[in-house]
Design a protein around this motif. Structure first.
Motif, PDB file in Angstrom:
ATOM      1  N   PRO A  96       0.826  -1.214   0.000  1.00  0.00           N
ATOM      2  CA  PRO A  96       0.000   0.000   0.000  1.00  0.00           C
ATOM      3  C   PRO A  96       0.861   1.267   0.000  1.00  0.00           C
ATOM      4  CG  PRO A  96      -0.729  -1.549   1.685  1.00  0.00           C
ATOM      5  CD  PRO A  96       0.586  -2.045   1.179  1.00  0.00           C
ATOM      6  N   LYS A  98       0.452   5.448   0.630  1.00  0.00           N
ATOM      7  CA  LYS A  98      -0.391   6.564   1.073  1.00  0.00           C
ATOM      8  C   LYS A  98       0.311   7.855   0.669  1.00  0.00           C
ATOM      9  CE  LYS A  98      -0.693   6.026   5.442  1.00  0.00           C
ATOM     10  NZ  LYS A  98      -1.145   6.156   6.859  1.00  0.00           N
ATOM     11  N   THR A  99      -0.353   8.664  -0.135  1.00  0.00           N
ATOM     12  CA  THR A  99       0.229   9.910  -0.617  1.00  0.00           C
ATOM     13  C   THR A  99      -0.533  11.091  -0.038  1.00  0.00           C
ATOM     14  OG1 THR A  99       0.896   8.852  -2.687  1.00  0.00           O
ATOM     15  CG2 THR A  99       0.839  11.258  -2.651  1.00  0.00           C
ATOM     16  N   ILE A 111      -4.205  10.286  -0.870  1.00  0.00           N
ATOM     17  CA  ILE A 111      -4.539   9.323  -1.919  1.00  0.00           C
ATOM     18  C   ILE A 111      -3.958   7.973  -1.527  1.00  0.00           C
ATOM     19  CG2 ILE A 111      -4.290   8.768  -4.369  1.00  0.00           C
ATOM     20  CD1 ILE A 111      -3.674  11.819  -4.750  1.00  0.00           C
ATOM     21  N   ASP A 112      -4.815   6.948  -1.439  1.00  0.00           N
ATOM     22  CA  ASP A 112      -4.376   5.593  -1.108  1.00  0.00           C
ATOM     23  C   ASP A 112      -4.459   4.716  -2.346  1.00  0.00           C
ATOM     24  OD1 ASP A 112      -4.269   6.635   1.407  1.00  0.00           O
ATOM     25  OD2 ASP A 112      -5.682   5.234   2.324  1.00  0.00           O
ATOM     26  N   ARG A 113      -3.430   3.922  -2.564  1.00  0.00           N
ATOM     27  CA  ARG A 113      -3.464   2.976  -3.679  1.00  0.00           C
ATOM     28  C   ARG A 113      -2.640   1.742  -3.323  1.00  0.00           C
ATOM     29  NH1 ARG A 113       0.103   7.085  -5.045  1.00  0.00           N
ATOM     30  NH2 ARG A 113       2.162   6.453  -5.795  1.00  0.00           N
ATOM     31  N   GLY A 114      -2.916   0.670  -4.038  1.00  0.00           N
ATOM     32  CA  GLY A 114      -2.187  -0.573  -3.818  1.00  0.00           C
ATOM     33  C   GLY A 114      -2.754  -1.369  -2.662  1.00  0.00           C
TER      34      GLY A 114
END
Length: 466
Positions: A96, A98-99, A111-114
Motif C-alpha cells: 500500500p 499513502k500519498t 490518496i491511497d493505492r495498492g
C-alpha cells in the motif's frame, strides 16, 4: 554495541509519500486549489516507521512484515537497510502507498493505492520472536498480524507484548502486556458517548477485560495517555510534558515503539508510558514522521528534554515588534511563594519574561557547601513550567552582567531585599538605555530560611518537630 533489549516489530508496512507545494490559486475548471510542487519524499510507514523509531538508539530490531516485488516494497527495503533486520512474509499484490498532498505544510488530500495479502510465515518468524525481549504488533488492518497470530499467542505468555490496534484489524491475543488504542479507536470499540476522563477510563477498563490485557493505554493527544487495568482500579493519567507544536503524523507509532523499548529494558507499564509520552512529544515537536532528520541519521540520543524557547531569539522577536523585554535572575534553588509572586509581577511589567539562573558551580560559589539543593536541570524545568516565565537563560559567572549584555533587556527586575545602588547589573542596564527596578518581596520567604527550617525539623526528635 546495541542499546537495550532486542525488539521484534510485527505488522503491516506502508509506503508514505508526501508531496509538498504551495497553493495560491484555484483551478479554472473546478473550485479546487492548484498546488505548485516544491518537493516530494517517500519513507516507510506503519510498522516500518515503528521499527525505525525503536531502532533509533542502536537497539537491535527485527521487523516481521509482508513485502512483494513491487517498487514500493523495494523502496521500503532500501530505507530500512542498516536500521532493522527484515523477516519477510510473501505478499500477493503490491504494498500500500499513502500519498499526502500538502500546501504550506498543511495536508489538502490523501490518496491511497495498492494493497495485497500476506502469505504464510516460515520458520524465521518463531525464531525471531524467541530472541525478543519485547514484541510490538503494529496492526494496520492488512492482516500481517493475522498471518502470524498463532506465534504471537505463544510469545505473549513469556515476553512483554504491546499491541497497537486498528479498527479493521483483529483483537489482540490474550495476555498482552499493553494495548495502545487512541481515543477514537476506543470509542469505536466500546459503546457510549463522552470525552471525559471518566468515559475514557471506563472504555480502557472494559477493553482490558475484553482483551485479557494487563493494561490498556488510551492515547488522548494533547491530554496525554490514560493507563487502565482490568477490574476498575484507579487509572493513571500521564500528561504530555509540554505542548508540542508540529506534525502529529506517526505520533502513535512513536508512542507504541517507545513503550515497547522501555518494556524490553525491564520497565513497568507505568514507567514505559511515561517514557513513551515524553518521546512522542519530542517526536511531534521535531516534525513528526515527515522530519527528514529522522531518516538522515539512524541513531539519535535517548534523552527527550522539553524544547525550550531560545532566550536570545525571544528577546529579538519582542524588540522587533516594539515590545518590552523583561529579565530577572537568581538561584531559585527551592522555588517558593516569594519567587512565584516576584515572577508574576515581573511578567506584568512587559511583553516577555526571561529568567537568568545561576549554574550549579555559580550557585555553589555564592551559597557555599551543600548547595545547590536542586541541580540546574531540575531548576530550569520548574521555572519553565511557570506560566509567567517565557524563557530561561543560564550564566556561569558570579553575576549575570555578561549574559545581560547579550540579552539587552529593557527592564531588569530584582526583589525588594536589594537596593538599586547595590545591583551590579544596574550600571550595565544604563549603558543600553535599560532600567533596573525593585519589586516588593514577600517577607519571611527565602531558600536559606526554608533549608534551615527543614534541617531543624530533620534533626528534631520524633514528635517534637514543627
Amino acid at each position: 554495541m546495541t542499546a537495550g533489549g532486542a525488539v521484534v516489530v510485527v505488522g503491516d508496512v506502508l509506503l508514505d509519500e508526501d508531496i509538498d507545494g504551495v497553493a495560491s490559486r484555484l483551478a479554472p475548471d473546478a473550485p479546487a486549489p492548484v498546488v505548485d510542487v516544491t518537493g516530494d519524499r517517500c519513507r516507510p510507514g506503519g510498522a516500518g516507521l515503528a521499527a525505525a523509531l525503536a531502532a533509533r538508539c542502536g537497539r537491535e530490531v527485527v521487523l516481521v512484515t509482508a513485502l512483494g516485488d513491487d517498487p514500493a516494497s523495494d523502496a521500503v527495503r532500501r530505507a530500512l537497510r542498516g536500521r532493522v533486520r527484515l523477516v519477510e512474509l510473501p505478499l500477493s499484490g503490491t504494498l500500500p502507498v499513502k500519498t499526502r498532498v500538502l500546501a504550506s505544510g498543511r495536508p489538502l488530500v490523501r490518496i491511497d493505492r495498492g494493497g495485497g495479502t500476506p502469505g504464510e510465515p516460515d520458520g524465521a518468524v518463531p525464531d525471531a520472536l524467541a530472541q525478543a525481549h519485547a514484541v510490538l504488533v503494529a496492526d494496520y488492518g492488512r492482516h500481517t498480524a493475522r498471518a502470524v497470530r498463532e506465534h504471537l499467542a505463544a510469545v505473549a505468555r513469556r515476553t512483554p507484548l504491546v499491541w497497537d490496534p486498528h479498527p479493521r484489524g483483529g483483537a489482540p491475543v490474550p495476555g498482552v502486556r499493553m494495548v495502545t488504542p487512541n481515543a477514537a479507536e476506543a470509542r469505536a470499540l466500546v459503546a457510549g458517548d463522552g470525552d471525559s476522563l471518566r468515559a475514557h477510563a471506563r472504555r480502557g477498563t472494559e477493553l482490558a477485560e475484553r482483551w485479557q490485557a494487563a493494561t490498556v493505554a488510551v492515547t488522548l493527544g494533547e491530554r496525554g495517555v490514560l493507563l487502565a487495568r482490568p477490574g476498575g482500579t484507579t487509572p493513571m493519567l500521564v500528561p504530555v510534558p509540554y505542548r508540542a507544536e508540529g506534525d502529529p503524523c506517526g505520533a502513535g507509532d512513536c508512542f507504541a515503539a517507545a513503550a515497547t523499548a522501555a518494556l524490553a529494558d525491564g520497565a513497568l507499564p507505568e514507567e514505559a508510558v511515561q517514557r513513551a509520552v515524553a518521546e512522542a512529544a519530542a517526536f511531534v515537536a521535531a516534525g513528526g514522521a515527515g522530519n527528514p532528520a529522522l531518516w538522515d541519521a539512524p541513531v539519535t540520543p535517548r534523552s527527550v528534554p522539553a524544547p525550550q524557547k531560545d532566550p536570545f531569539a525571544l528577546a529579538e522577536e519582542v524588540r522587533a515588534r516594539g515590545g518590552t523585554v523583561v529579565a530577572t535572575g537568581g538561584c531559585f534553588d527551592i522555588l517558593h511563594a516569594g519567587h512565584v509572586g516576584l515572577l508574576e509581577s515581573a511578567r506584568r511589567t512587559g511583553d516577555c519574561l526571561i529568567v537568568c539562573v545561576n549554574s550549579d558551580a555559580s550557585l555553589a560559589r555564592r551559597k557555599g557547601p551543600g548547595r545547590p539543593l536542586n541541580h540546574l536541570a531540575d531548576r530550569i524545568r520548574v521555572l519553565a513550567a511557570l506560566g509567567s516565565v517565557d524563557a530561561v537563560a543560564v550564566f556561569e559567572e558570579d553575576t549575570p552582567v555578561e549574559l545581560l549584555g547579550r540579552l539587552r533587556p529593557d527592564v531588569w527586575v530584582k526583589g525588594g531585599d536589594y537596593s538599586v545602588e547595590e545591583l551590579p547589573e544596574a550600571e550595565a542596564l544604563r549603558s543600553w538605555g535599560g532600567q533596573a527596578v525593585l519589586l516588593p518581596y514577600l517577607d519571611g520567604r527565602s531558600t536559606t530560611l526554608l533549608a534551615r527550617r527543614a534541617a531543624r525539623a530533620a534533626a528534631a526528635p520524633e514528635g517534637t518537630g514543627p
